[in-house]
Design a protein around this motif. Structure first.
Motif, PDB file in Angstrom:
ATOM      1  N   GLU A  29       0.815  -1.193   0.000  1.00 49.12           N
ATOM      2  CA  GLU A  29       0.000   0.000   0.000  1.00 49.12           C
ATOM      3  C   GLU A  29       0.859   1.257   0.000  1.00 49.12           C
ATOM      4  O   GLU A  29       0.498   2.260  -0.601  1.00 49.12           O
ATOM      5  CB  GLU A  29      -0.922  -0.017   1.230  1.00 49.12           C
ATOM      6  N   HIS A  30       1.976   1.193   0.675  1.00 53.50           N
ATOM      7  CA  HIS A  30       2.828   2.363   0.809  1.00 53.50           C
ATOM      8  C   HIS A  30       3.985   2.322  -0.176  1.00 53.50           C
ATOM      9  O   HIS A  30       4.659   1.307  -0.313  1.00 53.50           O
ATOM     10  CB  HIS A  30       3.384   2.452   2.232  1.00 53.50           C
ATOM     11  N   VAL A  31       4.204   3.446  -0.868  1.00 46.16           N
ATOM     12  CA  VAL A  31       5.380   3.565  -1.725  1.00 46.16           C
ATOM     13  C   VAL A  31       6.630   3.661  -0.859  1.00 46.16           C
ATOM     14  O   VAL A  31       7.645   3.017  -1.117  1.00 46.16           O
ATOM     15  CB  VAL A  31       5.256   4.798  -2.641  1.00 46.16           C
ATOM     16  N   LEU A  32       6.555   4.463   0.207  1.00 44.39           N
ATOM     17  CA  LEU A  32       7.689   4.635   1.117  1.00 44.39           C
ATOM     18  C   LEU A  32       7.250   4.297   2.535  1.00 44.39           C
ATOM     19  O   LEU A  32       6.199   4.744   2.993  1.00 44.39           O
ATOM     20  CB  LEU A  32       8.191   6.079   1.075  1.00 44.39           C
ATOM     21  N   ARG A  33       8.051   3.482   3.200  1.00 39.24           N
ATOM     22  CA  ARG A  33       7.809   3.191   4.608  1.00 39.24           C
ATOM     23  C   ARG A  33       9.151   3.216   5.335  1.00 39.24           C
ATOM     24  O   ARG A  33      10.082   2.473   4.981  1.00 39.24           O
ATOM     25  CB  ARG A  33       7.143   1.838   4.788  1.00 39.24           C
ATOM     26  N   VAL A  34       9.240   4.080   6.321  1.00 38.63           N
ATOM     27  CA  VAL A  34      10.453   4.202   7.132  1.00 38.63           C
ATOM     28  C   VAL A  34      10.063   4.101   8.591  1.00 38.63           C
ATOM     29  O   VAL A  34       9.130   4.777   9.042  1.00 38.63           O
ATOM     30  CB  VAL A  34      11.175   5.552   6.875  1.00 38.63           C
ATOM     31  N   GLU A  35      10.767   3.251   9.334  1.00 35.40           N
ATOM     32  CA  GLU A  35      10.518   3.103  10.760  1.00 35.40           C
ATOM     33  C   GLU A  35      11.832   3.184  11.526  1.00 35.40           C
ATOM     34  O   GLU A  35      12.828   2.568  11.124  1.00 35.40           O
ATOM     35  CB  GLU A  35       9.817   1.767  11.057  1.00 35.40           C
ATOM     36  N   ASP A  36      11.797   3.948  12.608  1.00 43.21           N
ATOM     37  CA  ASP A  36      12.933   4.077  13.519  1.00 43.21           C
ATOM     38  C   ASP A  36      14.211   4.495  12.772  1.00 43.21           C
ATOM     39  O   ASP A  36      15.261   3.874  12.914  1.00 43.21           O
ATOM     40  CB  ASP A  36      13.159   2.760  14.272  1.00 43.21           C
ATOM     41  N   LEU A  37      14.099   5.566  12.007  1.00 40.91           N
ATOM     42  CA  LEU A  37      15.244   6.086  11.260  1.00 40.91           C
ATOM     43  C   LEU A  37      16.080   6.988  12.168  1.00 40.91           C
ATOM     44  O   LEU A  37      15.559   7.918  12.796  1.00 40.91           O
ATOM     45  CB  LEU A  37      14.765   6.882  10.041  1.00 40.91           C
ATOM     46  N   THR A  38      17.366   6.728  12.237  1.00 34.93           N
ATOM     47  CA  THR A  38      18.287   7.561  13.004  1.00 34.93           C
ATOM     48  C   THR A  38      19.469   7.955  12.123  1.00 34.93           C
ATOM     49  O   THR A  38      19.915   7.166  11.281  1.00 34.93           O
ATOM     50  CB  THR A  38      18.810   6.840  14.255  1.00 34.93           C
ATOM     51  N   VAL A  39      19.958   9.174  12.306  1.00 34.60           N
ATOM     52  CA  VAL A  39      21.155   9.649  11.641  1.00 34.60           C
ATOM     53  C   VAL A  39      22.107  10.146  12.717  1.00 34.60           C
ATOM     54  O   VAL A  39      21.743  11.014  13.518  1.00 34.60           O
ATOM     55  CB  VAL A  39      20.851  10.776  10.640  1.00 34.60           C
ATOM     56  N   THR A  40      23.304   9.605  12.741  1.00 34.99           N
ATOM     57  CA  THR A  40      24.260   9.890  13.798  1.00 34.99           C
ATOM     58  C   THR A  40      25.553  10.432  13.218  1.00 34.99           C
ATOM     59  O   THR A  40      26.040   9.936  12.192  1.00 34.99           O
ATOM     60  CB  THR A  40      24.556   8.623  14.619  1.00 34.99           C
ATOM     61  N   PHE A  41      26.103  11.438  13.876  1.00 35.94           N
ATOM     62  CA  PHE A  41      27.398  12.006  13.530  1.00 35.94           C
ATOM     63  C   PHE A  41      28.309  11.960  14.756  1.00 35.94           C
ATOM     64  O   PHE A  41      27.834  12.086  15.893  1.00 35.94           O
ATOM     65  CB  PHE A  41      27.260  13.464  13.074  1.00 35.94           C
ATOM     66  N   PRO A  42      29.611  11.782  14.560  1.00 34.29           N
ATOM     67  CA  PRO A  42      30.511  11.820  15.708  1.00 34.29           C
ATOM     68  C   PRO A  42      30.624  13.236  16.258  1.00 34.29           C
ATOM     69  O   PRO A  42      30.617  14.213  15.509  1.00 34.29           O
ATOM     70  CB  PRO A  42      31.855  11.347  15.127  1.00 34.29           C
ATOM     71  N   GLY A  43      30.692  13.365  17.580  1.00 32.68           N
ATOM     72  CA  GLY A  43      30.831  14.670  18.222  1.00 32.68           C
ATOM     73  C   GLY A  43      31.970  14.666  19.214  1.00 32.68           C
ATOM     74  O   GLY A  43      32.547  13.612  19.536  1.00 32.68           O
ATOM     75  N   THR A  44      32.325  15.828  19.712  1.00 28.38           N
ATOM     76  CA  THR A  44      33.435  15.939  20.653  1.00 28.38           C
ATOM     77  C   THR A  44      33.147  15.222  21.967  1.00 28.38           C
ATOM     78  O   THR A  44      34.062  14.705  22.607  1.00 28.38           O
ATOM     79  CB  THR A  44      33.740  17.421  20.931  1.00 28.38           C
TER      80      THR A  44
END
Length: 628
Positions: free
Chosen positions: A299-314
């Protein structure tokens, strides 16, 4: 790779005149000098050995009685030729080395960058002296050693400028199209960094001339009976105290030639800067489109669940996108709204697997048109996304490569993904420009993006995504910086595309009015999370989350009381590196209690198809946030 010469203004001013005259004199001497003075430079006169300055010999004679001035003039050709050759080879080696990190894998690229960064720490001439022992004495060895010695500095310059270009939207979109890495480099990156490389290479000729003269002076360069200016200095050294004029002529020549090329580099810098960023050559198209190889199995063209984007930090990893879940159905236009920094654009990049290193995007579920992107191999995922996803970026001037004509950018999509011939692809490109209502598409296809207005560039960017049949269009702030009339045209075009192709559209914007005009459903983001999912009809006066209501209240309309201050949301958005432990909106919310400050509310359904992430959702008749 055929480059289109940048448009450069006609040189003007004292610097331009002096530099042009000096370059013309050097060229004339190098070309005509050996023919006019060759015989005199080689004539041995035993009766005039080591003579000083005189009317017959303006700069005296050498140990064999040969005229110093004539020999200096004759040596101009060899000295300049060797300097130009060393600079050319050094530039080419540096460009190749600096470009390799873009082509090879990430780990090997880091090692290459570390290698030429280490070599840059050594003085070029010192490195050339060491390499001269490897390549051997003589003109060839001197040129090769100097070329390798100067290559690290050009490699560093290439890598630095290429890295900045590689972050441009049109390069990201080319990656989405699965353009091969070598073509990404030669058609997208290198043509757009040609100007700084050319300017630095011009200035480097003078330094190369000085270094080659030093190598010849020390005995590593040109060997007798051949000679250049450095060799002449070496020959005149034994008599420096009795006949100093023997070294004066080559010294003057080295200084004048070196200064000339430094001035030429400075002049070229000014001219290129004044001319702006002119087109250089064509490259691939910017955005992708879908083909029929990925049928919609759900039914869905796009399905995203629990998406995280992480970058390193100080102080540890930073997660600007944290647990986002969303879906878009075929033929549906979904709006994604929120303040700047809420994670909207980064979410779009993650959907297209375009998050740049060192960022890492992960999702529990990530499907597009029924295909599990998370389970695909990287190469297969890139190939599929290049055919199944169209991206319309915020700034059409950066989304369209300034180095190629608009028509070629569109045509490249069909050439790469549909196997069309160049002529057939160009015909399809013109047809797509016509379909997005660009007037005179045949003529406009031959123009560069800089010749388009803002609205036309945005239409062209949409047209690139429509070269085939997209199943999902992700439009990231497509109406930013456009006037209201052009905004309406772009929105109408997106709606038309949805209607004609039954494509799903994810429209990202911070403008509530834009979303309300075109979308059927709205996702509200705050602090890297989706805090509400509601129909667009409920956005104006029936939102449940206090943040959503505050956003709507901060947008003035025709009924806004002009006697009262404009509504604002108190406080500031959270820093992704220091997000509150509980609800990210709690420090700015009038309804927050201890639970809100300590526990993150889940995005839960309300029973009517809507979802909200709030411990105290606002009822319709209740007040919103303080100050509203």
């Amino acid at each position: 790779m055929r480059l289109r010469t940048p448009h450069i203004r006609r040189p003007r001013g004292p610097l331009a005149v002096i530099t042009t005259v000096l370059l013309a004199v050097l060229l004339l001497v190098a070309v005509a000098g050996p023919s006019l003075f060759g015989h005199r430079a080689g004539s041995i006169d035993v009766n005039a050995i080591q003579r000083g300055m005189s009317g017959r010999h303006l700069f005296g004679t050498d140990a064999l009685g040969r005229d110093i001035l004539a020999r200096t003039v004759v040596a101009t050709r060899k000295s300049l030729w060797l300097a130009l050759l060393a600079t050319l080879l050094g530039t080419l080696c540096g460009v190749v080395a600096g470009s390799l990190p873009v082509v090879v894998g990430r780990r090997l690229g880091r090692l290459i960058v570390a290698a030429f960064n280490l070599l840059v720490a050594f003085p070029g001439l010192l490195l050339a002296l060491f390499l001269a022992l490897v390549f051997g004495v003589g003109a060839r060895g001197a040129v090769l050693s100097l070329a390798v010695g100067m290559a690290p500095s050009f490699a560093r310059l290439t890598h630095t400028t290429a890295s900045s270009v590689a972050r441009a939207d049109y390069v990201s979109a080319a990656r989405l199209l699965n353009v091969p890495r070598h073509r990404l480099l030669t058609r997208h990156v290198l043509p757009n960094i040609a100007e700084p490389l050319l300017v630095n290479a011009t200035s480097q000729v003078g330094a190369s001339l000085l270094s080659l003269s030093a190598l010849s002076y020390l005995g590593f360069g040109v060997q007798p009976p051949a000679y250049d200016w450095g060799r002449m200095l070496s020959d005149g050294l034994p008599s420096i105290y009795t006949n100093p004029s023997a070294a004066l002529a080559p010294c003057v020549a080295i200084v004048l030639a070196g200064v000339t090329f430094v001035l030429a580099g400075e002049l070229l810098t000014q001219l290129v800067a004044g001319a702006g960023h002119a087109p250089v050559r064509r490259v691939e198209a910017a955005t992708g489109a879908a083909s029929g190889e990925a049928p919609d199995t759900g039914e869905h063209v796009l399905r995203v669940e629990d998406l995280t984007v992480t970058f390193p930090g100080t102080d540890g990893p930073v997660t600007p996108v944290d647990g986002v879940s969303l879906s878009v159905r075929s033929g549906e236009i979904v709006g994604l709204v929120g303040e700047s920094g809420s994670g909207k654009s980064l979410t779009a990049l993650a959907i297209g697997s375009l998050v740049s290193h060192p960022g890492v995007a992960r999702a529990g579920t990530h499907t597009l048109s029924g295909n599990d992107l998370a389970g695909m191999r990287p190469a297969a995922r890139e190939r599929f996304l290049g055919n199944a996803l169209a991206m319309v970026f915020q700034d059409p001037m950066s989304a369209l490569n300034p180095a190629i004509r608009v028509g070629r950018q569109l045509a490249e999509v069909s050439e790469v993904h549909q196997g069309l011939s160049r002529t057939a692809a160009m015909g399809r490109a013109v047809d797509r420009l016509r379909s997005v209502r660009i007037p005179e598409p045949e003529r406009r296809a031959r123009q560069y993006p800089m010749e388009f207005s803002g609205g036309m560039r945005q239409r062209a960017a949409i047209g690139i995504g429509l070269m085939t049949e997209p199943v999902l269009i992700v439009a990231d702030e497509p109406t930013t910086a456009l006037d209201v009339t052009v905004q309406r045209d772009v929105l109408t075009l997106l709606r038309q595309v949805r209607d004609e192709r039954d494509a799903a559209v994810l429209l990202i914007s911070h403008d509530i009015a834009v979303i309300a005009e075109i979308a059927s459903r709205v996702l509200v983001m705050y602090g890297g999370r989706v805090v509400e999912d509601l129909p667009v009809g409920a956005l104006a006066d029936d939102a449940a989350h206090p943040y959503t209501r505050a956003l709507v209240a901060s947008v003035p309309d025709m009924t806004t009381d002009r006697e009262r201050p404009l509504a604002t949301i108190p406080g500031r958005p959270p820093d992704p590196a220091a997000r509150p432990a509980g609800c990210a909106f709690a420090p700015r919310c009038a309804y927050a209690d201890e639970t809100c400050r300590t526990t993150v509310p889940p995005l839960a359904g309300t029973g009517d198809g809507r979802k909200v992430a709030c411990w105290h959702p606002v009822q319709r008749a209740e007040p919103t946030t303080e100050g509203h």
